[in-house]
Design a protein around this motif. Structure first.
Motif, PDB file in Angstrom:
ATOM      1  N   GLY A 127       3.109  11.903 -11.129  1.00 50.91           N
ATOM      2  CA  GLY A 127       3.486  12.195  -9.759  1.00 50.91           C
ATOM      3  C   GLY A 127       3.148  11.081  -8.796  1.00 50.91           C
ATOM      4  N   TYR A 128       2.575   9.973  -9.316  1.00 52.37           N
ATOM      5  CA  TYR A 128       2.194   8.845  -8.458  1.00 52.37           C
ATOM      6  C   TYR A 128       3.137   7.667  -8.727  1.00 52.37           C
ATOM      7  CZ  TYR A 128      -0.404   8.273 -12.842  1.00 52.37           C
ATOM      8  OH  TYR A 128      -0.766   8.223 -14.167  1.00 52.37           O
ATOM      9  N   GLY A 129       4.407   7.920  -8.507  1.00 55.23           N
ATOM     10  CA  GLY A 129       5.429   6.933  -8.826  1.00 55.23           C
ATOM     11  C   GLY A 129       5.263   5.609  -8.114  1.00 55.23           C
ATOM     12  N   ALA A 130       4.890   5.620  -6.820  1.00 59.31           N
ATOM     13  CA  ALA A 130       4.738   4.375  -6.067  1.00 59.31           C
ATOM     14  C   ALA A 130       3.636   3.510  -6.659  1.00 59.31           C
ATOM     15  CB  ALA A 130       4.434   4.694  -4.597  1.00 59.31           C
ATOM     16  N   ASN A 131       2.506   4.131  -7.012  1.00 58.72           N
ATOM     17  CA  ASN A 131       1.385   3.372  -7.579  1.00 58.72           C
ATOM     18  C   ASN A 131       1.733   2.782  -8.942  1.00 58.72           C
ATOM     19  OD1 ASN A 131      -0.170   3.963  -5.363  1.00 58.72           O
ATOM     20  ND2 ASN A 131      -1.207   5.712  -6.305  1.00 58.72           N
ATOM     21  N   ILE A 132       2.381   3.566  -9.782  1.00 61.84           N
ATOM     22  CA  ILE A 132       2.688   3.063 -11.124  1.00 61.84           C
ATOM     23  C   ILE A 132       3.734   1.951 -11.075  1.00 61.84           C
ATOM     24  CG2 ILE A 132       4.531   4.696 -11.740  1.00 61.84           C
ATOM     25  CD1 ILE A 132       1.664   3.461 -13.990  1.00 61.84           C
ATOM     26  N   LEU A 133       4.647   2.012 -10.115  1.00 62.82           N
ATOM     27  CA  LEU A 133       5.625   0.930  -9.959  1.00 62.82           C
ATOM     28  C   LEU A 133       4.942  -0.354  -9.498  1.00 62.82           C
ATOM     29  CD1 LEU A 133       8.601   2.934  -8.447  1.00 62.82           C
ATOM     30  CD2 LEU A 133       8.720   1.494 -10.498  1.00 62.82           C
ATOM     31  N   ASN A 134       3.971  -0.244  -8.579  1.00 66.02           N
ATOM     32  CA  ASN A 134       3.197  -1.419  -8.181  1.00 66.02           C
ATOM     33  C   ASN A 134       2.438  -1.996  -9.363  1.00 66.02           C
ATOM     34  OD1 ASN A 134       3.868  -1.611  -5.452  1.00 66.02           O
ATOM     35  ND2 ASN A 134       2.354  -0.066  -4.856  1.00 66.02           N
ATOM     36  N   TYR A 135       1.903  -1.108 -10.206  1.00 73.42           N
ATOM     37  CA  TYR A 135       1.119  -1.543 -11.370  1.00 73.42           C
ATOM     38  C   TYR A 135       1.980  -2.324 -12.360  1.00 73.42           C
ATOM     39  CZ  TYR A 135      -1.670  -1.266 -15.639  1.00 73.42           C
ATOM     40  OH  TYR A 135      -2.350  -1.574 -16.778  1.00 73.42           O
ATOM     41  N   ILE A 136       3.124  -1.767 -12.725  1.00 68.11           N
ATOM     42  CA  ILE A 136       3.929  -2.441 -13.758  1.00 68.11           C
ATOM     43  C   ILE A 136       4.561  -3.719 -13.216  1.00 68.11           C
ATOM     44  CG2 ILE A 136       4.440  -0.206 -14.821  1.00 68.11           C
ATOM     45  CD1 ILE A 136       7.415  -0.755 -13.981  1.00 68.11           C
ATOM     46  N   ASP A 137       4.689  -3.834 -11.890  1.00 68.98           N
ATOM     47  CA  ASP A 137       5.283  -5.027 -11.297  1.00 68.98           C
ATOM     48  C   ASP A 137       4.237  -6.091 -10.953  1.00 68.98           C
ATOM     49  OD1 ASP A 137       8.017  -5.786 -10.756  1.00 68.98           O
ATOM     50  OD2 ASP A 137       7.392  -6.094  -8.678  1.00 68.98           O
ATOM     51  N   GLY A 138       2.951  -5.800 -11.230  1.00 64.93           N
ATOM     52  CA  GLY A 138       1.894  -6.773 -10.989  1.00 64.93           C
ATOM     53  C   GLY A 138       1.424  -6.840  -9.562  1.00 64.93           C
ATOM     54  N   GLN A 139       1.736  -5.832  -8.735  1.00 62.84           N
ATOM     55  CA  GLN A 139       1.338  -5.850  -7.333  1.00 62.84           C
ATOM     56  C   GLN A 139       0.203  -4.885  -7.038  1.00 62.84           C
ATOM     57  OE1 GLN A 139       4.558  -5.779  -4.527  1.00 62.84           O
ATOM     58  NE2 GLN A 139       6.004  -6.728  -5.962  1.00 62.84           N
ATOM     59  N   SER A 140      -0.470  -4.425  -8.094  1.00 61.13           N
ATOM     60  CA  SER A 140      -1.618  -3.538  -7.942  1.00 61.13           C
ATOM     61  C   SER A 140      -2.899  -4.353  -7.949  1.00 61.13           C
ATOM     62  CB  SER A 140      -1.642  -2.512  -9.084  1.00 61.13           C
ATOM     63  OG  SER A 140      -2.883  -1.836  -9.128  1.00 61.13           O
ATOM     64  N   LYS A 141      -3.937  -3.864  -7.254  1.00 61.34           N
ATOM     65  CA  LYS A 141      -5.231  -4.567  -7.248  1.00 61.34           C
ATOM     66  C   LYS A 141      -5.880  -4.548  -8.629  1.00 61.34           C
ATOM     67  CE  LYS A 141      -7.848  -0.489  -5.759  1.00 61.34           C
ATOM     68  NZ  LYS A 141      -8.755   0.064  -4.727  1.00 61.34           N
ATOM     69  N   ASN A 142      -5.405  -3.642  -9.501  1.00 65.50           N
ATOM     70  CA  ASN A 142      -5.932  -3.568 -10.866  1.00 65.50           C
ATOM     71  C   ASN A 142      -5.320  -4.615 -11.785  1.00 65.50           C
ATOM     72  OD1 ASN A 142      -7.566  -1.344 -10.262  1.00 65.50           O
ATOM     73  ND2 ASN A 142      -5.856   0.061 -10.549  1.00 65.50           N
ATOM     74  N   LYS A 143      -4.302  -5.309 -11.311  1.00 66.63           N
ATOM     75  CA  LYS A 143      -3.653  -6.348 -12.101  1.00 66.63           C
ATOM     76  C   LYS A 143      -4.015  -7.719 -11.531  1.00 66.63           C
ATOM     77  CE  LYS A 143      -1.352  -4.395 -15.431  1.00 66.63           C
ATOM     78  NZ  LYS A 143      -1.627  -4.745 -16.835  1.00 66.63           N
ATOM     79  N   LYS A 144      -4.918  -8.440 -12.210  1.00 69.28           N
ATOM     80  CA  LYS A 144      -5.390  -9.725 -11.719  1.00 69.28           C
ATOM     81  C   LYS A 144      -4.623 -10.905 -12.301  1.00 69.28           C
ATOM     82  CE  LYS A 144     -10.065  -7.904 -11.047  1.00 69.28           C
ATOM     83  NZ  LYS A 144     -11.506  -8.050 -11.368  1.00 69.28           N
ATOM     84  N   GLU A 145      -3.792 -10.669 -13.304  1.00 68.64           N
ATOM     85  CA  GLU A 145      -3.030 -11.756 -13.916  1.00 68.64           C
ATOM     86  C   GLU A 145      -1.542 -11.439 -13.812  1.00 68.64           C
ATOM     87  OE1 GLU A 145      -5.588 -13.638 -17.412  1.00 68.64           O
ATOM     88  OE2 GLU A 145      -5.287 -11.506 -17.741  1.00 68.64           O
ATOM     89  N   SER A 146      -1.049 -11.453 -12.588  1.00 70.24           N
ATOM     90  CA  SER A 146       0.359 -11.104 -12.369  1.00 70.24           C
ATOM     91  C   SER A 146       1.308 -12.113 -12.985  1.00 70.24           C
ATOM     92  CB  SER A 146       0.630 -10.993 -10.863  1.00 70.24           C
ATOM     93  OG  SER A 146       0.303 -12.213 -10.205  1.00 70.24           O
ATOM     94  N   ASP A 147       0.806 -13.339 -13.285  1.00 67.47           N
ATOM     95  CA  ASP A 147       1.666 -14.344 -13.913  1.00 67.47           C
ATOM     96  C   ASP A 147       1.993 -13.988 -15.363  1.00 67.47           C
ATOM     97  OD1 ASP A 147      -1.147 -14.794 -14.307  1.00 67.47           O
ATOM     98  OD2 ASP A 147      -0.630 -16.676 -15.307  1.00 67.47           O
ATOM     99  N   LYS A 148       1.283 -13.005 -15.917  1.00 66.10           N
ATOM    100  CA  LYS A 148       1.547 -12.573 -17.292  1.00 66.10           C
ATOM    101  C   LYS A 148       2.417 -11.320 -17.338  1.00 66.10           C
ATOM    102  CE  LYS A 148      -2.612 -14.593 -19.333  1.00 66.10           C
ATOM    103  NZ  LYS A 148      -3.829 -14.342 -20.155  1.00 66.10           N
ATOM    104  N   ILE A 149       3.055 -11.009 -16.236  1.00 66.33           N
ATOM    105  CA  ILE A 149       3.965  -9.868 -16.152  1.00 66.33           C
ATOM    106  C   ILE A 149       5.361 -10.398 -15.874  1.00 66.33           C
ATOM    107  CG2 ILE A 149       4.538  -7.763 -14.884  1.00 66.33           C
ATOM    108  CD1 ILE A 149       1.554  -7.457 -14.301  1.00 66.33           C
ATOM    109  N   HIS A 150       6.349  -9.972 -16.670  1.00 61.83           N
ATOM    110  CA  HIS A 150       7.695 -10.541 -16.588  1.00 61.83           C
ATOM    111  C   HIS A 150       8.749  -9.442 -16.451  1.00 61.83           C
ATOM    112  CE1 HIS A 150       6.012 -14.431 -17.750  1.00 61.83           C
ATOM    113  NE2 HIS A 150       5.331 -13.780 -18.686  1.00 61.83           N
TER     114      HIS A 150
END
Length: 441
Positions: free
Chosen positions: A9-32
């Motif tokens: 039910g937290y669609g906005a947060n999970i979309l940020n996560y998979i796109d590398g725009q979450s604070k939990n993702k520190k290596e956004s360059d490894k997301i494609h």
């Protein structure tokens, strides 16, 4: 290939996560970026979420009979194929994998015990979705994350009945069609190896002791999680191997807590029986050797009295069969180079696991050479330079003990020492990773 699916039910947060725009993702360059379905490729996570919310709006109105069913408005998927199958892949390869998986997921119809349809197929490929490739896991395994709208483009709800089973079924079908090893096949192999290791530990325990059993598993490189009741009695336990966790009841009924002591008694009786047989054989061989020597000496004395110049040699005693020269099941085969000969030995899997601990062939170029050196040291077919000097042969070590097996060591302790020595004698060479073909957002 492993796959996992759930509704969230937290669609906005999970979309940020998979796109590398979450604070939990520190290596956004490894997301494609892999693909978007029915969405512009340049759309932001917030824009994707808003578009999906528009599709589900018809069911979220007050009083709608399906408003509760659509409360979790997106589906989250994670797909992890083995790295050995995806080496050198580009964006199109990952997109094909996602589409193959989604197609098999959509084809499934669920039936009840009477054969009646209880859940119709989904339409994941016909729904808005965002799919991304992540290369940032600690294990180094590339994996796909996908977020899919709960409502397809025709306004139908993608149901979540038995979604986990659907997900792994789809992954297994894709793996089989591609000729890959399935997660179930790998799981069965791991459970067989774990059972063999558990049996090996129980087989060598002189008395029943849960703590000794748990320590044996941990010494072999596994993590053990124990469930206890209010009286501290063990009610269940699981063994973690790599990233997979196996409850003891799923490995084999004989190693469940309620059956464990009985299994130890059976294995211990077998150990003592085999030990008694080996001792009897040893005594018999020693007696045969003594008698043979006596006969040879007597013949030599008799011949010397008649013909002093003739010396009668004793007959050689047949040597005992080398250890691990027969195939056991399950086992690991080692072809060891000794001089100009190749000697084949078959070792139990719990020893094989110790020799290969920390040796990932994708990371360590000479992993096989190090494991074979450890095996040769374990079997006495190789001797480190320290054995000739009584020291470490330089390098700054203060250990002046001669090399060899301590009579107090069991097989696991000796194997771990041989593995450590092998790493010293054969330095690990890191594999040089090939340059990635690259991804462009």
């Amino acid at each position: 290939m492993v796959a996992h699916a759930t509704s969230v039910g937290y669609g906005a947060n999970i979309l940020n996560y998979i796109d590398g725009q979450s604070k939990n993702k520190k290596e956004s360059d490894k997301i494609h970026f892999v693909c978007n379905q029915f969405l512009p490729a340049s759309l932001s996570p917030a824009g994707i979420f808003q578009s999906m919310e528009n599709d589900t709006a018809m069911y979220r109105g007050t009083g709608h009979k399906l408003s509760k069913a659509i409360k979790r408005s997106v589906l989250k998927f994670e797909i992890s194929p083995s790295p050995k199958y995806t080496k050198g892949w580009g964006r199109e390869d990952w997109q094909r994998l996602w589409e193959d998986y989604a197609r098999e997921f959509d084809r499934q119809t669920l039936f009840d015990m009477k054969g009646n349809v209880k859940s119709m197929p989904t339409n994941i490929l016909g729904s808005k979705a965002a799919v991304r490739l992540h290369l940032d896991s600690k294990s180094g395994v590339p994996h796909i994350h996908a977020v899919v709208c709960r409502v397809d483009r025709d306004g139908r709800i993608n149901n979540t009945h038995e979604i986990l089973e659907r997900s792994q079924n789809a992954a297994d079908i894709v793996a089989i069609k591609r000729g890959w090893e399935t997660a179930r096949q790998k799981g069965e192999e791991n459970k067989k190896m774990l059972l063999q290791t558990c049996y090996g530990i129980l087989y060598r325990m002189p008395r029943w002791d849960w703590n000794a059993y748990q320590s044996g598993l941990e010494s072999a490189g596994f993590t053990v999680k124990v469930n206890q009741d209010s009286t501290d009695s063990v009610k269940g336990y699981s063994i973690k191997m790599g990233n997979s966790v196996y409850p003891s009841s799923k490995i084999h009924a004989s190693i469940k807590p309620s059956q464990l002591e009985g299994t130890w008694r059976k294995l211990r009786a077998k150990f003592l029986e085999e030990q008694a047989k080996a001792l009897a054989i040893k005594k018999s061989e020693a007696e045969a050797s003594r008698r043979s020597q006596e006969r040879a000496t007597k013949r030599s004395q008799n011949d010397a009295a008649v013909k002093p110049q003739v010396v009668t040699a004793s007959k050689p005693v047949a040597s005992q069969e080398p250890p691990y020269s027969k195939i056991i099941s399950p086992c690991a085969q080692y072809d060891l180079k000794v001089g100009n000969r190749t000697i084949t030995r078959y070792l139990p899997l719990y020893l094989h696991h110790i020799f290969n601990e920390g040796l990932d062939a994708k990371v360590v170029e000479n992993a096989k050479e190090i494991a074979h050196k450890a095996c040769a040291l374990f079997l006495g077919l190789a001797i480190p330079p320290e054995a000739y000097t009584g020291g470490s042969g330089g390098g700054g070590s203060n250990d002046q003990s001669p090399w060899g097996r301590d009579p107090r060591e069991d097989d696991i302790e000796w194997a771990k020492r041989c593995a450590q020595m092998a790493h010293r004698l054969v330095p690990a060479r890191q594999s040089t990773p090939k340059k990635s073909s690259g991804y462009h957002r």
